[in-house]
Design an enzyme around this catalytic site. Structure first.
Site, PDB file in Angstrom:
ATOM      1  N   ARG A  33      64.592 120.884  23.843  1.00 15.18           N
ATOM      2  CA  ARG A  33      65.552 120.299  22.321  1.00 15.18           C
ATOM      3  C   ARG A  33      67.210 119.809  22.795  1.00 15.18           C
ATOM      4  NH1 ARG A  33      63.126 122.219  16.864  1.00 15.18           N
ATOM      5  NH2 ARG A  33      64.136 120.332  16.291  1.00 15.18           N
ATOM      6  N   HIS A  79      57.324 112.839  20.672  1.00  9.73           N
ATOM      7  CA  HIS A  79      59.007 113.461  19.630  1.00  9.73           C
ATOM      8  C   HIS A  79      58.280 113.835  18.596  1.00  9.73           C
ATOM      9  CE1 HIS A  79      62.311 114.933  20.068  1.00  9.73           C
ATOM     10  NE2 HIS A  79      62.556 115.074  18.896  1.00  9.73           N
ATOM     11  N   TYR A 123      66.170  99.110   7.755  1.00  8.28           N
ATOM     12  CA  TYR A 123      67.035  98.053   6.982  1.00  8.28           C
ATOM     13  C   TYR A 123      67.777  97.435   8.809  1.00  8.28           C
ATOM     14  CZ  TYR A 123      66.804  98.682   1.763  1.00  8.28           C
ATOM     15  OH  TYR A 123      65.863  99.083   0.981  1.00  8.28           O
TER      16      TYR A 123
END
Length: 859
Positions: A33, A79, A123
């Site tokens: 990570r 993921h 969006y």
């Protein structure tokens, strides 16, 4: 409630269990990570996002796709973490104020430098940039990297991306793991490519030399890096602190009421500093009374860039306010560099050179795997073609076998047995169409087979020779530099009181001696004091009986000394890197300082102060009389193993090199006392590349004469007459003992013979003519066995040093050598012992101070 069976209870030490479990957790965070891989420079989250977009076909020439789709696919396939963290990583790769070279092209609101958050993923839209598509994902289907199972084993994901650029340094990285953290600044693409090319050409390059190519971090928000010591520390040890300032200027602004006020206008911010946080901090300091002199604060930033106006009170001192802003606000911050990344699956703090080497080794592996993959594909195709060509050679028999067979498997077995074909070849023959039996199609197959054979040999050669692989990497890097590089944004300034490496070394004038057997040494110029003309001088250093001084010149400690060999190559050392000695020492073999081949000899040495002069050239002259000029900047970066300076014909060798410009004249002399002068402009001598051979400089009168030297008239002194009036064979009648008047400051030509005779001749007595002529007489030689040894351009007041083949040095003022005509013989300049001879003359710079008491006596 029933108790657990005894066989399911495992007794363990709590301390050991906590230690093991915490270590597994820590390694999971470190590897999976928080830390980037040193090879492709990416963390798993970034790698998975980019690979997901590649699978979705979001290339730069395709329409944008909703970010929610990308996040959903990456989340479901690769993921298994939170969607907000995944979207934040995607957004950062699209922000041009966070990434030096963004990897994702965003459409919509992706946040701003004012710390505004991006719009929701439903969006916004995204697709890959040209850079990420062509430098991170190209060749990923060519078996260039390993794939592994995803978290549930349902998909395959790449362990790395086949990066063509060092993303670790290009866009930097930051992350906090368990017990360690990384913070790598972004760099300029062009500088990184230059550094990698230098590392390929010179594997033993030092970090200081790399620093000449990679100047320092190049932040997307520009700004100013204050001081170079932090950069040096970070590059040499992997850790350092870099001070970054925003760009601010003091301006006079006019209010709407017409009143003029002074203001500090901030147009660039330090990396990762938002304008909102800066405004807030300034407001707090003003309200607390810790920052005085500010009357108003306005943010006038727009799409064109940052503009924060700090308006000052009438009685405020602008420079004091600006210094306080640097000291008290985020307008100046420290960027703590920790160049930490995963190398071989383990975290490692690296130097800048180690980081580049990790990427370069990975790139070599990628090229080799790609080449092996292409080779296998080409071999498979050629294998099929060979089978089809066998079928065409025995077309009637093959058709008969197929017609007589009861089914396809029988026909295949029969073909394999009769013509020793593989199963793949037999299948391809059975799938051949009737149109492929035409003669035109047969010719096409033969042509394709021959092309594949050539390609196989080329691919095998790449795998067999590491230099081919490195050359491919260089070509790809330089191509990417041409397409994607951009000018440096961040300015690097020297901090007040900061010293450069070269500042720690005294800049003094040196005399450099180089012997025929390759011994070199430098001596302070004030080792030799001025002596009277015609004295014997004293030793300039120990020279063996079978050795003699070959080159002799002056330079400063900060100059770059260029060593040119007879083979046309050039090497470089700084003046302070030369071994220093006294008059009683012999020097150090040059092969201990430079990797000069055994068959090469140093034939010319030249000191250069500044390689950035665009109006200066290196003029080179070979033994056979070929001359050329090349831009000085072409020699600014010379590898440790040398650089090609000129292309030579067989039997020729490079002998003389000088600095000149377009307004200079070139003077070339021969052993027989002849000299020619011609212009250095493009009409007579056009600039050529490093690998060019050159053009003819001078035509010798007889086969016994040879060239002995070249010098430059850099003052633009007009030569009498013009080119159209010059006749090669006409010399005006002059008296041998005639004294020639000359104006102060007018250059003269110093002519020195092997037997120690010398004179000065006004430069305008050597008329300019066309290159390639025979020239005019420079000195009359009466003594048997004497020859012109040196032809140097001097001005009145210059001091000269002469050296003999036994190492005897004399220093004197050139004014003591009388002016004579070209036809004159000259007078005794230095008395020589029997069998000794003048071998070199150098001009001492005017800056050398000779007034010290210790040098007041003779040598």
């Amino acid at each position: 409630m029933s108790s657990a069976p005894a066989d399911r209870i495992v007794t363990t030490n709590l301390r050991n269990e906590m230690q093991r479990s915490y270590l597994e957790y820590a390694m999971s965070v470190i590897v999976g990570r928080a830390l980037p891989d040193g090879r492709d420079g990416l963390k798993p989250v970034h790698r998975r996002i980019l690979f997901t977009m590649h699978e979705l076909g979001l290339s730069p020439d395709r329409p944008f796709r909703k970010c929610a789709r990308v996040v959903g696919d990456a989340l479901g396939k690769y993921h298994p973490h939170g969607d907000s963290a995944l979207y934040d990583a995607l957004v950062r790769m699209a922000q041009d104020f966070s990434m030096r070279m963004p990897l994702i092209e965003g459409h919509g609101n992706f946040g701003s430098i004012d710390d505004d958050p991006p719009a929701a993923m439903r969006y916004t839209e995204c697709r890959l940039t040209q850079l990420s598509a062509q430098t991170l994902l190209t060749d990923i289907e060519s078996d260039t990297v390993d794939f592994q199972d995803n978290f549930d084993g349902s998909q395959q994901e790449p362990t790395l991306l086949p990066a063509r650029l060092p993303q670790l340094l290009l866009n930097g990285s930051s992350g906090i793991a368990v017990g360690m953290a990384t913070n790598i600044p972004p760099h300029n693409l062009g500088e990184l490519v230059s550094g990698l090319v230098a590392l390929i050409d010179q594997p033993d390059i030092s970090i200081s030399q790399l620093n000449e190519h990679i100047l320092g971090p190049d932040f997307p928000t520009a700004g100013v890096v204050l001081g170079r010591q932090g950069i040096r520390d970070a590059y040499r040890s992997g850790r350092g602190s870099i001070t970054i300032r925003g760009k601010a200027e003091i301006e006079t602004i006019t209010r709407s009421s017409g009143v003029e006020r002074q203001a500090v206008v901030i147009t660039e911010l330090p990396y990762q500093v938002s304008s909102q946080s800066l405004e807030l901090k300034i407001s707090e300091l003003v309200n607390d009374g810790r920052l005085e002199g500010i009357s108003d604060l306005r943010n006038e930033s727009d799409r064109t860039g940052v503009r924060i106006v700090v308006e000052l009170k009438r009685d405020a001192y602008p420079r004091v306010v600006l210094n306080n802003l640097y000291k008290l606000t985020p307008l100046q911050v420290n960027f703590g560099v920790t160049l930490l990344a995963l190398v071989g699956g383990r975290p490692k703090v690296m130097t800048i050179k180690e980081a580049l080497e990790v990427f370069l080794n990975f790139r070599i592996e990628v090229i080799e795997r790609r080449t092996r993959y292409e080779l296998n594909k080409v071999r498979d195709r050629d294998h099929i073609l060979q089978g089809q060509l066998i079928a065409l050679q025995h077309l009637d028999a093959v058709i008969a076998v197929v017609r007589q067979a009861t089914d396809v498997p029988t026909a295949k077995v029969e073909l394999m047995a009769r013509y020793e074909l593989s199963e793949t070849q037999a299948d391809s023959i059975l799938r051949m169409q009737l149109r492929s039996l035409t003669s035109m199609e047969a010719d096409r197959l033969v042509t394709e087979h021959e092309g594949l054979q050539i390609k196989i040999l080329d691919l095998e050669d790449i795998l067999a020779r590491r230099p081919r692989v490195l050359e491919l990497i260089k070509e790809e890097l330089l191509d990417l530099k041409t397409r994607f590089t951009s000018p440096r944004r961040t300015i690097i300034e020297t901090a007040e009181g900061e010293l450069e490496d070269i500042d720690l070394i005294a800049n003094q004038e040196l005399i450099v001696l180089f012997t025929e057997q390759g011994y070199v040494k430098g001596m302070p110029c004030n080792t030799f004091n001025i002596q009277k003309r015609a004295t014997r001088g004293k030793s300039g250093g120990k020279v063996k009986e079978d050795d003699q001084v070959q080159h002799f010149f002056s330079c400063s400690s900060h100059d770059t000394v260029l060593f040119f060999t007879n083979l046309g190559t050039v090497f470089a050392l700084k003046g302070y890197q030369l071994p220093m000695g006294s008059r009683t020492t012999r020097g150090v073999p040059i092969v201990q300082l430079l990797p000069i081949p055994s068959e090469a000899k140093i034939t010319s040495m030249l000191a250069v102060q500044d390689f950035n002069r665009t109006d200066e050239y290196l003029v080179m002259l070979t033994r056979q009389g070929y001359i050329k000029k090349t831009d000085l900047k072409s020699f600014a970066h010379i590898r440790t193993n040398g650089l090609i300076a000129i292309d030579l014909e067989e039997g020729d060798e490079l002998r003389w090199v000088r600095l000149a410009n377009e307004q200079s004249d070139i003077l070339v002399g021969t052993a027989g006392g002849m000299a020619i002068r011609f212009h250095c402009d493009s009409e007579q001598l056009r600039p050529l590349g490093r690998t060019a051979r050159g053009v003819r400089a001078m035509r010798l009168k007889n086969g016994h004469d040879c060239l002995v030297g070249m010098d430059i008239l850099p003052w633009g002194q007009e030569a009498e007459g013009d080119l159209s009036e010059v006749s090669e064979s006409t010399d005006p009648p002059e008296l041998e003992s005639e004294e020639v008047p000359v104006n102060q400051g007018v250059p003269c030509v110093l002519v020195i013979t092997r037997n120690g005779l010398g004179k000065r001749v006004p430069a305008d007595k050597f008329r300019a003519q066309n290159r390639g002529g025979q020239g005019v007489k420079a000195i009359t030689l009466h003594q048997k066995g004497d020859q012109m040894q040196s032809l140097r351009v001097i001005t009145p007041g210059d001091e000269i040093m002469l050296v003999t083949n036994r190492g005897i040095v004399i220093r004197q003022s050139s004014d003591e050598i009388p002016l004579r005509s070209r036809n004159a013989q000259g007078i005794k300049v230095q008395r020589l012992d029997e069998e000794d001879a003048i071998v070199g003359v150098t001009i001492v710079a005017e800056s050398v101070d000779l007034s010290t008491e210790e040098n007041s006596g003779g040598l």
